[in-house]
Design a protein around this motif. Sequence first.
Motif, mmCIF file in Angstrom:
data_model
loop_
_atom_site.group_PDB
_atom_site.id
_atom_site.type_symbol
_atom_site.label_atom_id
_atom_site.label_comp_id
_atom_site.label_asym_id
_atom_site.label_seq_id
_atom_site.Cartn_x
_atom_site.Cartn_y
_atom_site.Cartn_z
ATOM 1 N N ARG A 196 56.206 84.124 16.392
ATOM 2 C CA ARG A 196 56.114 84.914 15.162
ATOM 3 C C ARG A 196 55.015 85.957 15.266
ATOM 4 O O ARG A 196 55.176 87.103 14.824
ATOM 5 C CB ARG A 196 55.880 84.007 13.965
ATOM 6 N N VAL A 197 53.864 85.584 15.855
ATOM 7 C CA VAL A 197 52.762 86.533 16.017
ATOM 8 C C VAL A 197 53.181 87.646 16.975
ATOM 9 O O VAL A 197 52.907 88.829 16.729
ATOM 10 C CB VAL A 197 51.487 85.816 16.515
ATOM 11 N N ALA A 198 53.858 87.293 18.063
ATOM 12 C CA ALA A 198 54.314 88.301 19.024
ATOM 13 C C ALA A 198 55.322 89.251 18.377
ATOM 14 O O ALA A 198 55.275 90.462 18.623
ATOM 15 C CB ALA A 198 54.926 87.615 20.238
ATOM 16 N N ASP A 199 56.213 88.728 17.550
ATOM 17 C CA ASP A 199 57.166 89.585 16.850
ATOM 18 C C ASP A 199 56.451 90.531 15.889
ATOM 19 O O ASP A 199 56.821 91.694 15.761
ATOM 20 C CB ASP A 199 58.191 88.743 16.086
ATOM 21 N N PHE A 200 55.418 90.023 15.215
ATOM 22 C CA PHE A 200 54.660 90.852 14.280
ATOM 23 C C PHE A 200 53.920 91.959 15.021
ATOM 24 O O PHE A 200 53.906 93.108 14.599
ATOM 25 C CB PHE A 200 53.668 89.983 13.491
ATOM 26 N N MET A 201 53.309 91.600 16.162
ATOM 27 C CA MET A 201 52.520 92.578 16.907
ATOM 28 C C MET A 201 53.393 93.638 17.574
ATOM 29 O O MET A 201 52.960 94.767 17.769
ATOM 30 C CB MET A 201 51.674 91.866 17.970
ATOM 31 N N SER A 202 54.611 93.296 17.920
ATOM 32 C CA SER A 202 55.468 94.245 18.626
ATOM 33 C C SER A 202 56.430 94.979 17.693
ATOM 34 O O SER A 202 57.229 95.784 18.163
ATOM 35 C CB SER A 202 56.262 93.526 19.712
ATOM 36 N N LEU B 282 69.928 72.532 18.297
ATOM 37 C CA LEU B 282 69.248 73.815 18.395
ATOM 38 C C LEU B 282 68.149 73.895 17.345
ATOM 39 O O LEU B 282 68.369 73.571 16.181
ATOM 40 C CB LEU B 282 70.246 74.955 18.192
ATOM 41 N N SER B 283 66.997 74.340 17.763
ATOM 42 C CA SER B 283 65.880 74.507 16.844
ATOM 43 C C SER B 283 65.862 75.951 16.352
ATOM 44 O O SER B 283 65.750 76.883 17.157
ATOM 45 C CB SER B 283 64.568 74.182 17.568
ATOM 46 N N PHE B 284 65.975 76.130 15.060
ATOM 47 C CA PHE B 284 65.969 77.474 14.501
ATOM 48 C C PHE B 284 64.578 77.871 14.011
ATOM 49 O O PHE B 284 64.383 78.989 13.577
ATOM 50 C CB PHE B 284 66.979 77.577 13.360
ATOM 51 N N LYS B 285 63.634 76.957 14.081
ATOM 52 C CA LYS B 285 62.281 77.269 13.654
ATOM 53 C C LYS B 285 61.536 77.905 14.824
ATOM 54 O O LYS B 285 61.516 77.376 15.920
ATOM 55 C CB LYS B 285 61.569 75.989 13.213
ATOM 56 N N LYS B 286 60.910 79.065 14.575
ATOM 57 C CA LYS B 286 60.188 79.766 15.622
ATOM 58 C C LYS B 286 58.785 79.198 15.768
ATOM 59 O O LYS B 286 58.186 78.723 14.805
ATOM 60 C CB LYS B 286 60.062 81.248 15.290
ATOM 61 N N LYS B 287 58.273 79.278 16.974
ATOM 62 C CA LYS B 287 56.896 78.878 17.217
ATOM 63 C C LYS B 287 55.974 79.917 16.595
ATOM 64 O O LYS B 287 56.338 81.074 16.408
ATOM 65 C CB LYS B 287 56.624 78.793 18.712
ATOM 66 N N LYS B 288 54.757 79.495 16.315
ATOM 67 C CA LYS B 288 53.803 80.406 15.702
ATOM 68 C C LYS B 288 53.486 81.570 16.644
ATOM 69 O O LYS B 288 53.355 82.717 16.208
ATOM 70 C CB LYS B 288 52.515 79.658 15.344
ATOM 71 N N SER B 289 53.385 81.286 17.933
ATOM 72 C CA SER B 289 53.093 82.354 18.893
ATOM 73 C C SER B 289 54.234 83.371 18.945
ATOM 74 O O SER B 289 53.994 84.571 19.110
ATOM 75 C CB SER B 289 52.835 81.769 20.276
#
Length: 81
Positions: free
Chosen positions: A36-42, A27-34
């Motif tokens: 992270r940006v979507a989480d920040f914007m929402s 399992l990859s626990f590292k989030k994609k940059k997109s």
Amino acid sequence: MKSHNNHSLPKELREQLDQYTVDVPPLSFKKKKSDRVADFMSAPVQNPLDHYASTSGLLLKIQLVPIGLTIGISAGLLLFM
């Protein structure tokens, strides 16, 4: 993956459980940059005017400023005509 407390299980049950294996994919626990940006914007933000919205003074000013501007502009137009 075996349990650490096998000694508490009966021998027959332990043998039956040892027959089964489970493959767990990595399992990859590292989030994609997109992501992270979507989480920040929402993410919800706090309204900076919430503190002032509940005061009666601000509500009075919001009601009286348009009336004052209308009277001031009307008086200015009558004086300069």
